[in-house]
Design a protein around this motif. Structure first.
Motif, PDB file in Angstrom:
ATOM      1  N   VAL A  48       0.844  -1.203   0.000  1.00  0.00           N
ATOM      2  CA  VAL A  48       0.000   0.000   0.000  1.00  0.00           C
ATOM      3  C   VAL A  48       0.881   1.255   0.000  1.00  0.00           C
ATOM      4  O   VAL A  48       0.595   2.220  -0.713  1.00  0.00           O
ATOM      5  CB  VAL A  48      -0.978  -0.016   1.191  1.00  0.00           C
ATOM      6  N   ALA A  49       1.951   1.245   0.772  1.00  0.00           N
ATOM      7  CA  ALA A  49       2.860   2.402   0.820  1.00  0.00           C
ATOM      8  C   ALA A  49       3.491   2.661  -0.552  1.00  0.00           C
ATOM      9  O   ALA A  49       3.617   3.818  -0.975  1.00  0.00           O
ATOM     10  CB  ALA A  49       3.945   2.185   1.872  1.00  0.00           C
ATOM     11  N   GLN A  50       3.864   1.601  -1.250  1.00  0.00           N
ATOM     12  CA  GLN A  50       4.460   1.781  -2.579  1.00  0.00           C
ATOM     13  C   GLN A  50       3.424   2.290  -3.578  1.00  0.00           C
ATOM     14  O   GLN A  50       3.720   3.158  -4.399  1.00  0.00           O
ATOM     15  CB  GLN A  50       5.079   0.470  -3.086  1.00  0.00           C
ATOM     16  N   LEU A  51       2.206   1.779  -3.483  1.00  0.00           N
ATOM     17  CA  LEU A  51       1.140   2.290  -4.345  1.00  0.00           C
ATOM     18  C   LEU A  51       0.908   3.776  -4.058  1.00  0.00           C
ATOM     19  O   LEU A  51       0.826   4.588  -4.985  1.00  0.00           O
ATOM     20  CB  LEU A  51      -0.149   1.489  -4.123  1.00  0.00           C
ATOM     21  N   GLN A  52       0.854   4.150  -2.792  1.00  0.00           N
ATOM     22  CA  GLN A  52       0.677   5.559  -2.427  1.00  0.00           C
ATOM     23  C   GLN A  52       1.828   6.415  -2.937  1.00  0.00           C
ATOM     24  O   GLN A  52       1.608   7.519  -3.450  1.00  0.00           O
ATOM     25  CB  GLN A  52       0.517   5.715  -0.913  1.00  0.00           C
ATOM     26  N   LYS A  53       3.047   5.904  -2.832  1.00  0.00           N
ATOM     27  CA  LYS A  53       4.213   6.655  -3.313  1.00  0.00           C
ATOM     28  C   LYS A  53       4.055   6.967  -4.804  1.00  0.00           C
ATOM     29  O   LYS A  53       4.232   8.112  -5.230  1.00  0.00           O
ATOM     30  CB  LYS A  53       5.501   5.871  -3.067  1.00  0.00           C
ATOM     31  N   GLN A  54       3.710   5.953  -5.591  1.00  0.00           N
ATOM     32  CA  GLN A  54       3.601   6.180  -7.031  1.00  0.00           C
ATOM     33  C   GLN A  54       2.386   7.038  -7.371  1.00  0.00           C
ATOM     34  O   GLN A  54       2.460   7.876  -8.269  1.00  0.00           O
ATOM     35  CB  GLN A  54       3.614   4.852  -7.782  1.00  0.00           C
ATOM     36  N   ILE A  55       1.292   6.880  -6.647  1.00  0.00           N
ATOM     37  CA  ILE A  55       0.123   7.742  -6.884  1.00  0.00           C
ATOM     38  C   ILE A  55       0.453   9.190  -6.531  1.00  0.00           C
ATOM     39  O   ILE A  55       0.057  10.112  -7.249  1.00  0.00           O
ATOM     40  CB  ILE A  55      -1.101   7.223  -6.098  1.00  0.00           C
ATOM     41  N   SER A  56       1.207   9.403  -5.475  1.00  0.00           N
ATOM     42  CA  SER A  56       1.550  10.772  -5.071  1.00  0.00           C
ATOM     43  C   SER A  56       2.431  11.482  -6.102  1.00  0.00           C
ATOM     44  O   SER A  56       2.518  12.711  -6.101  1.00  0.00           O
ATOM     45  CB  SER A  56       2.244  10.771  -3.702  1.00  0.00           C
ATOM     46  N   GLU A  57       3.059  10.718  -6.990  1.00  0.00           N
ATOM     47  CA  GLU A  57       3.918  11.289  -8.031  1.00  0.00           C
ATOM     48  C   GLU A  57       3.179  11.520  -9.350  1.00  0.00           C
ATOM     49  O   GLU A  57       3.752  12.025 -10.309  1.00  0.00           O
ATOM     50  CB  GLU A  57       5.123  10.370  -8.257  1.00  0.00           C
ATOM     51  N   LEU A  58       1.899  11.145  -9.412  1.00  0.00           N
ATOM     52  CA  LEU A  58       1.131  11.314 -10.647  1.00  0.00           C
ATOM     53  C   LEU A  58       0.911  12.791 -10.952  1.00  0.00           C
ATOM     54  O   LEU A  58       0.791  13.606 -10.043  1.00  0.00           O
ATOM     55  CB  LEU A  58      -0.230  10.623 -10.523  1.00  0.00           C
ATOM     56  N   THR A  59       0.811  13.102 -12.233  1.00  0.00           N
ATOM     57  CA  THR A  59       0.536  14.475 -12.656  1.00  0.00           C
ATOM     58  C   THR A  59      -0.665  14.563 -13.587  1.00  0.00           C
ATOM     59  O   THR A  59      -1.041  15.657 -14.001  1.00  0.00           O
ATOM     60  CB  THR A  59       1.766  15.072 -13.374  1.00  0.00           C
ATOM     61  N   GLU A  60      -1.269  13.407 -13.944  1.00  0.00           N
ATOM     62  CA  GLU A  60      -2.393  13.383 -14.870  1.00  0.00           C
ATOM     63  C   GLU A  60      -3.476  12.462 -14.326  1.00  0.00           C
ATOM     64  O   GLU A  60      -3.194  11.577 -13.511  1.00  0.00           O
ATOM     65  CB  GLU A  60      -1.945  12.854 -16.235  1.00  0.00           C
ATOM     66  N   PRO A  61      -4.721  12.623 -14.804  1.00  0.00           N
ATOM     67  CA  PRO A  61      -5.787  11.702 -14.408  1.00  0.00           C
ATOM     68  C   PRO A  61      -5.371  10.260 -14.723  1.00  0.00           C
ATOM     69  O   PRO A  61      -4.834   9.989 -15.802  1.00  0.00           O
ATOM     70  CB  PRO A  61      -6.977  12.133 -15.264  1.00  0.00           C
ATOM     71  N   THR A  62      -5.622   9.368 -13.785  1.00  0.00           N
ATOM     72  CA  THR A  62      -5.115   7.996 -13.887  1.00  0.00           C
ATOM     73  C   THR A  62      -6.170   6.995 -13.447  1.00  0.00           C
ATOM     74  O   THR A  62      -6.911   7.243 -12.496  1.00  0.00           O
ATOM     75  CB  THR A  62      -3.851   7.842 -13.010  1.00  0.00           C
ATOM     76  N   ILE A  63      -6.190   5.868 -14.145  1.00  0.00           N
ATOM     77  CA  ILE A  63      -7.034   4.738 -13.761  1.00  0.00           C
ATOM     78  C   ILE A  63      -6.120   3.601 -13.324  1.00  0.00           C
ATOM     79  O   ILE A  63      -5.143   3.265 -14.012  1.00  0.00           O
ATOM     80  CB  ILE A  63      -7.945   4.305 -14.929  1.00  0.00           C
ATOM     81  N   LEU A  64      -6.430   3.031 -12.172  1.00  0.00           N
ATOM     82  CA  LEU A  64      -5.676   1.886 -11.670  1.00  0.00           C
ATOM     83  C   LEU A  64      -6.175   0.631 -12.383  1.00  0.00           C
ATOM     84  O   LEU A  64      -7.385   0.450 -12.563  1.00  0.00           O
ATOM     85  CB  LEU A  64      -5.870   1.745 -10.157  1.00  0.00           C
ATOM     86  N   VAL A  65      -5.242  -0.211 -12.791  1.00  0.00           N
ATOM     87  CA  VAL A  65      -5.580  -1.463 -13.482  1.00  0.00           C
ATOM     88  C   VAL A  65      -4.957  -2.586 -12.667  1.00  0.00           C
ATOM     89  O   VAL A  65      -3.777  -2.899 -12.808  1.00  0.00           O
ATOM     90  CB  VAL A  65      -5.066  -1.451 -14.940  1.00  0.00           C
ATOM     91  N   ALA A  66      -5.770  -3.162 -11.778  1.00  0.00           N
ATOM     92  CA  ALA A  66      -5.256  -4.113 -10.789  1.00  0.00           C
ATOM     93  C   ALA A  66      -5.654  -5.546 -11.120  1.00  0.00           C
ATOM     94  O   ALA A  66      -6.703  -5.798 -11.722  1.00  0.00           O
ATOM     95  CB  ALA A  66      -5.768  -3.737  -9.399  1.00  0.00           C
ATOM     96  N   HIS A  67      -4.814  -6.466 -10.689  1.00  0.00           N
ATOM     97  CA  HIS A  67      -5.097  -7.893 -10.860  1.00  0.00           C
ATOM     98  C   HIS A  67      -4.808  -8.624  -9.554  1.00  0.00           C
ATOM     99  O   HIS A  67      -3.809  -8.342  -8.891  1.00  0.00           O
ATOM    100  CB  HIS A  67      -4.241  -8.491 -11.987  1.00  0.00           C
ATOM    101  N   SER A  68      -5.690  -9.547  -9.189  1.00  0.00           N
ATOM    102  CA  SER A  68      -5.482 -10.486  -8.092  1.00  0.00           C
ATOM    103  C   SER A  68      -5.247  -9.774  -6.757  1.00  0.00           C
ATOM    104  O   SER A  68      -6.072  -8.973  -6.329  1.00  0.00           O
ATOM    105  CB  SER A  68      -4.331 -11.440  -8.455  1.00  0.00           C
ATOM    106  N   LEU A  69      -4.103 -10.015  -6.116  1.00  0.00           N
ATOM    107  CA  LEU A  69      -3.815  -9.355  -4.845  1.00  0.00           C
ATOM    108  C   LEU A  69      -3.633  -7.842  -5.032  1.00  0.00           C
ATOM    109  O   LEU A  69      -3.797  -7.076  -4.092  1.00  0.00           O
ATOM    110  CB  LEU A  69      -2.580  -9.979  -4.185  1.00  0.00           C
ATOM    111  N   GLY A  70      -3.352  -7.424  -6.256  1.00  0.00           N
ATOM    112  CA  GLY A  70      -3.302  -5.995  -6.555  1.00  0.00           C
ATOM    113  C   GLY A  70      -4.650  -5.323  -6.312  1.00  0.00           C
ATOM    114  O   GLY A  70      -4.710  -4.169  -5.876  1.00  0.00           O
TER     115      GLY A  70
END
Length: 189
Positions: A48-70
């Motif tokens: 979750v911390a790594q996902l938050q880190k990468q989301i906090s660096e986003l600069t454009e509208p984004t859709i998460l595309v997750a699979h399984s445990l993701g």
């Protein structure tokens, strides 16, 4: 509106034949992968911390595309964090960590969140997924406030399912505002 995508793989990441990897290769300017330190021993707080880190660096509208445990990672992230740039999440084959025989491999992912996710989500599930029954997948969708799509017998909706670039998945992704992947189809390099 240009929309970007952040792929959120599950246990062991997604290999070269997985549709997430294929989409990343087809659209390298639009897709980026969450990079976990340890794909083989998932710890919820770290993922979750790594996902938050990468989301906090986003600069454009984004859709998460997750699979399984993701998918479960996204559900936990949405309980703790938010971002105006996250416009939705495609949650494919959410793994039922609560019923997993590998509970010792999925540290902290249980209990699976039951609160509504505060952005548009679509849960996609298969009738013969060994990691979650179709009934449990429907429960996840109901709890999270997600649209639900049953794709029939597609296993865990992964590389073993033989979906290759999973055109039907791209069509489902187009249910999100501003998403067009099939026009001017890219070729895999």
């Amino acid at each position: 509106m240009s929309v970007r995508f952040l792929t959120v793989p599950g246990l062991a990441s997604s290999g070269p034949q997985h549709w997430q990897t294929i989409w990343e290769e087809q659209y390298p300017d639009r897709f980026e992968r969450v990079q976990q330190v340890n794909w083989d021993w998932p710890v919820k707080e770290e993922w979750v911390a790594q996902l938050q880190k990468q989301i906090s660096e986003l600069t454009e509208p984004t859709i998460l595309v997750a699979h399984s445990l993701g998918c479960i990672t996204v559900a936990h992230w949405a309980q703790e964090f938010s971002s105006e740039l996250i416009k939705g999440a495609l949650l494919v084959a959410p793994a039922d960590a609560e019923l997993s025989k590998r509970l010792n491999f999925v540290v902290g992912f249980t209990p699976i969140p039951v609160r509504t996710i505060p952005f548009k989500t679509i849960v996609v599930a298969s009738t013969n997924d060994i990691y979650a029954t179709i009934g449990r997948s429907k429960v996840f969708a109901a709890n999270w406030g997600s649209d639900f799509i049953n794709v029939g017998k597609k296993g865990h909706i992964n590389a073993v399912s033989g979906l290759e670039d999973w055109v039907d998945g791209k069509k489902i992704l187009e249910h999100f505002d501003g998403v067009k992947l099939l026009e001017g189809e890219a070729t895999r390099s």
